[in-house]
Scaffold this motif. Structure first.
Motif, PDB file in Angstrom:
ATOM      1  N   ALA A 195      51.704  37.750  50.774  1.00 22.34           N
ATOM      2  CA  ALA A 195      52.186  39.051  51.247  1.00 22.34           C
ATOM      3  C   ALA A 195      53.266  39.565  50.303  1.00 22.34           C
ATOM      4  CB  ALA A 195      52.741  38.925  52.664  1.00 22.34           C
ATOM      5  N   LEU A 196      53.241  40.880  50.043  1.00 27.15           N
ATOM      6  CA  LEU A 196      54.206  41.511  49.136  1.00 27.15           C
ATOM      7  C   LEU A 196      55.155  42.404  49.923  1.00 27.15           C
ATOM      8  CD1 LEU A 196      51.628  42.526  46.394  1.00 27.15           C
ATOM      9  CD2 LEU A 196      53.304  40.667  46.255  1.00 27.15           C
ATOM     10  N   PRO A 197      56.400  42.577  49.449  1.00 20.49           N
ATOM     11  CA  PRO A 197      57.365  43.367  50.227  1.00 20.49           C
ATOM     12  C   PRO A 197      56.969  44.826  50.415  1.00 20.49           C
ATOM     13  CG  PRO A 197      58.347  42.545  48.164  1.00 20.49           C
ATOM     14  CD  PRO A 197      56.976  41.979  48.246  1.00 20.49           C
ATOM     15  N   ASP A 198      56.263  45.437  49.441  1.00 22.50           N
ATOM     16  CA  ASP A 198      55.946  46.859  49.597  1.00 22.50           C
ATOM     17  C   ASP A 198      54.570  47.101  50.206  1.00 22.50           C
ATOM     18  OD1 ASP A 198      55.113  47.495  46.054  1.00 22.50           O
ATOM     19  OD2 ASP A 198      54.679  45.824  47.387  1.00 22.50           O
ATOM     20  N   ARG A 199      53.578  46.274  49.870  1.00 21.05           N
ATOM     21  CA  ARG A 199      52.251  46.541  50.399  1.00 21.05           C
ATOM     22  C   ARG A 199      51.774  45.569  51.482  1.00 21.05           C
ATOM     23  NH1 ARG A 199      48.362  47.529  45.717  1.00 21.05           N
ATOM     24  NH2 ARG A 199      50.099  48.126  44.420  1.00 21.05           N
ATOM     25  N   GLY A 200      52.631  44.691  51.914  1.00 26.39           N
ATOM     26  CA  GLY A 200      52.238  43.818  53.021  1.00 26.39           C
ATOM     27  C   GLY A 200      51.226  42.765  52.597  1.00 26.39           C
ATOM     28  N   ALA A 201      50.375  42.341  53.552  1.00 30.86           N
ATOM     29  CA  ALA A 201      49.373  41.308  53.270  1.00 30.86           C
ATOM     30  C   ALA A 201      48.010  41.957  53.035  1.00 30.86           C
ATOM     31  CB  ALA A 201      49.292  40.336  54.443  1.00 30.86           C
ATOM     32  N   TRP A 202      47.187  41.358  52.157  1.00 31.43           N
ATOM     33  CA  TRP A 202      45.840  41.909  51.951  1.00 31.43           C
ATOM     34  C   TRP A 202      45.062  41.739  53.235  1.00 31.43           C
ATOM     35  CZ3 TRP A 202      42.845  37.754  52.876  1.00 31.43           C
ATOM     36  CH2 TRP A 202      43.232  36.495  52.398  1.00 31.43           C
ATOM     37  N   THR A 203      44.148  42.702  53.485  1.00 34.30           N
ATOM     38  CA  THR A 203      43.352  42.627  54.705  1.00 34.30           C
ATOM     39  C   THR A 203      41.935  42.151  54.394  1.00 34.30           C
ATOM     40  OG1 THR A 203      42.901  44.973  54.409  1.00 34.30           O
ATOM     41  CG2 THR A 203      44.623  44.374  55.994  1.00 34.30           C
ATOM     42  N   TRP A 204      41.608  42.104  53.109  1.00 33.08           N
ATOM     43  CA  TRP A 204      40.287  41.617  52.691  1.00 33.08           C
ATOM     44  C   TRP A 204      40.456  40.877  51.380  1.00 33.08           C
ATOM     45  CZ3 TRP A 204      37.506  42.244  48.210  1.00 33.08           C
ATOM     46  CH2 TRP A 204      36.160  41.838  48.251  1.00 33.08           C
ATOM     47  N   CYS A 205      39.711  39.795  51.208  1.00 27.95           N
ATOM     48  CA  CYS A 205      39.820  39.052  49.960  1.00 27.95           C
ATOM     49  C   CYS A 205      38.546  38.274  49.706  1.00 27.95           C
ATOM     50  CB  CYS A 205      41.047  38.142  50.052  1.00 27.95           C
ATOM     51  SG  CYS A 205      40.927  36.611  49.164  1.00 27.95           S
ATOM     52  N   ARG A 206      38.209  38.129  48.457  1.00 29.31           N
ATOM     53  CA  ARG A 206      37.087  37.276  48.091  1.00 29.31           C
ATOM     54  C   ARG A 206      37.604  36.232  47.102  1.00 29.31           C
ATOM     55  NH1 ARG A 206      32.053  37.141  45.015  1.00 29.31           N
ATOM     56  NH2 ARG A 206      32.783  38.693  43.531  1.00 29.31           N
ATOM     57  N   LEU A 207      37.240  34.997  47.369  1.00 27.70           N
ATOM     58  CA  LEU A 207      37.615  33.894  46.482  1.00 27.70           C
ATOM     59  C   LEU A 207      36.315  33.280  45.982  1.00 27.70           C
ATOM     60  CD1 LEU A 207      40.053  32.289  49.008  1.00 27.70           C
ATOM     61  CD2 LEU A 207      40.790  32.921  46.726  1.00 27.70           C
ATOM     62  N   TRP A 208      36.245  33.029  44.686  1.00 25.53           N
ATOM     63  CA  TRP A 208      35.022  32.369  44.226  1.00 25.53           C
ATOM     64  C   TRP A 208      35.281  31.542  42.977  1.00 25.53           C
ATOM     65  CZ3 TRP A 208      36.246  37.320  43.038  1.00 25.53           C
ATOM     66  CH2 TRP A 208      35.977  37.804  41.744  1.00 25.53           C
ATOM     67  N   MET A 209      34.355  30.628  42.736  1.00 30.23           N
ATOM     68  CA  MET A 209      34.449  29.759  41.568  1.00 30.23           C
ATOM     69  C   MET A 209      33.046  29.395  41.103  1.00 30.23           C
ATOM     70  SD  MET A 209      36.109  25.930  41.163  1.00 30.23           S
ATOM     71  CE  MET A 209      37.818  26.400  41.301  1.00 30.23           C
ATOM     72  N   ALA A 210      32.864  29.429  39.782  1.00 32.18           N
ATOM     73  CA  ALA A 210      31.596  28.982  39.200  1.00 32.18           C
ATOM     74  C   ALA A 210      31.797  27.541  38.736  1.00 32.18           C
ATOM     75  CB  ALA A 210      31.219  29.865  38.007  1.00 32.18           C
ATOM     76  N   ALA A 211      30.818  26.695  39.012  1.00 33.03           N
ATOM     77  CA  ALA A 211      30.927  25.286  38.609  1.00 33.03           C
ATOM     78  C   ALA A 211      31.075  25.170  37.097  1.00 33.03           C
ATOM     79  CB  ALA A 211      29.703  24.515  39.084  1.00 33.03           C
ATOM     80  N   ALA A 212      30.485  26.121  36.391  1.00 27.92           N
ATOM     81  CA  ALA A 212      30.507  26.099  34.923  1.00 27.92           C
ATOM     82  C   ALA A 212      31.921  26.131  34.346  1.00 27.92           C
ATOM     83  CB  ALA A 212      29.688  27.262  34.377  1.00 27.92           C
ATOM     84  N   ASP A 213      32.855  26.887  34.985  1.00 31.03           N
ATOM     85  CA  ASP A 213      34.195  26.923  34.385  1.00 31.03           C
ATOM     86  C   ASP A 213      35.299  26.375  35.281  1.00 31.03           C
ATOM     87  OD1 ASP A 213      34.603  30.579  34.645  1.00 31.03           O
ATOM     88  OD2 ASP A 213      34.722  29.000  36.165  1.00 31.03           O
ATOM     89  N   GLY A 214      35.012  26.167  36.594  1.00 29.70           N
ATOM     90  CA  GLY A 214      35.999  25.572  37.490  1.00 29.70           C
ATOM     91  C   GLY A 214      37.274  26.389  37.647  1.00 29.70           C
ATOM     92  N   VAL A 215      37.170  27.701  37.418  1.00 29.66           N
ATOM     93  CA  VAL A 215      38.354  28.547  37.540  1.00 29.66           C
ATOM     94  C   VAL A 215      38.248  29.372  38.822  1.00 29.66           C
ATOM     95  CG1 VAL A 215      39.612  30.483  36.512  1.00 29.66           C
ATOM     96  CG2 VAL A 215      38.631  28.700  35.041  1.00 29.66           C
ATOM     97  N   LEU A 216      39.328  29.351  39.614  1.00 30.15           N
ATOM     98  CA  LEU A 216      39.312  30.101  40.863  1.00 30.15           C
ATOM     99  C   LEU A 216      39.549  31.577  40.577  1.00 30.15           C
ATOM    100  CD1 LEU A 216      39.324  30.073  44.016  1.00 30.15           C
ATOM    101  CD2 LEU A 216      41.818  29.860  43.859  1.00 30.15           C
TER     102      LEU A 216
END
Lengths: 169, 87
Positions: free
Chosen positions: A73-94
């Motif tokens: 959460a950020l002081p000016d814009r609050g908390a995100w209401t939608w988010c996508r998290l993903w990772m490809a096995a090929a690079d292991g980067v979130l």
């Protein structure tokens, strides 16, 4: 003390994503989150040779992932209401994509759940936002709840005054 | 449980755990293989010396998060997290 440092949480989420991919042997893993107030709704899937497979989020991943919205959460814009998290096995980067203005909707067959006035109130109390970052759906819900609370306060005050008169205080 | 998680009034609070329970009761077929995990902020201070839950300090018995998992009517795995931390 509960660890809510966003960078450490993200590292933990990234580690657990890698474990998830190792254990399932999938090509990529995805989580989509909608959140409001105190609750978040998550859907997760794996991709294997171009085929989408719905999946459960492993418990060890679900725990830190569940804390991300609060930690980020950020002081000016609050908390995100939608988010996508993903990772490809090929690079292991979130990777993470967030939206602070989108109305969070919990989709389900029995009927989509949209934030109610109480949720909007809770959201702005817990994660305040500057005016320019309050979308219409959030403002409308918050104002409806504010009116309801003011009405209740007036009703309580009237009742209290009436009781005073009746008891001759 | 924080009072916000225990409200069920109409649709004013979709973010309550009480509401979640109401939804399951109303549509049990849409919530299968329910699996709920309740998290705490570590073991209680008196962990080494208590034999009964009632001897544990009440503040150590307050969960930080509830996480529920289920499979919906389309076979899709879903999960929901409820934050119980004060405020």
């Amino acid at each position: 003390m509960r660890q809510l440092d966003p960078d450490e949480l993200l590292e933990r989420v990234e580690r657990e994503f890698r474990v998830w991919l190792d254990e399932t042997g999938a090509d990529s893993a995805h989580i989509e989150v909608n959140g409001i107030g105190r609750v978040q709704d998550n859907v997760a899937w794996l991709m294997r040779d171009g085929v989408k497979e719905w999946s459960r989020i492993p418990w060890e991943l679900g725990s830190p992932q569940g804390d991300l919205r609060t930690a980020q959460a950020l002081p000016d814009r609050g908390a995100w209401t939608w988010c996508r998290l993903w990772m490809a096995a090929a690079d292991g980067v979130l990777r993470q994509e967030c939206d602070w203005m989108r109305e969070p909707v919990f989709t389900q067959a029995s009927g989509d759940i949209r934030p109610g006035p109480g949720d909007c109130w809770n959201e702005l109390k817990r994660y305040p936002r500057d005016d320019e970052f309050i979308p219409d759906w959030l403002r409308t819900g918050y104002e409806a709840e504010l009116k309801r609370q003011e009405r209740n306060a007036r009703r309580c005050e009237n009742y209290r005054r009436k009781r005073e008169q009746e008891h001759g205080d | 449980m924080h009072k916000d998680l225990n409200r069920g009034t109409n649709d004013a609070h979709s973010d309550s755990y009480e509401k979640f329970e109401d939804q399951i009761a109303a549509n049990p077929d849409n919530y299968r293989n329910i699996d709920i995990r309740i998290e705490y902020d570590g073991p209680p201070a008196s962990a080494g010396s208590v034999n009964r839950l009632s001897d544990v300090n009440p503040s150590d018995r307050v969960p930080t998060q509830l996480e529920a998992k289920w499979v919906d009517e389309n076979g899709v795995g879903r999960s929901r997290n409820f934050n119980n931390i004060n405020p």
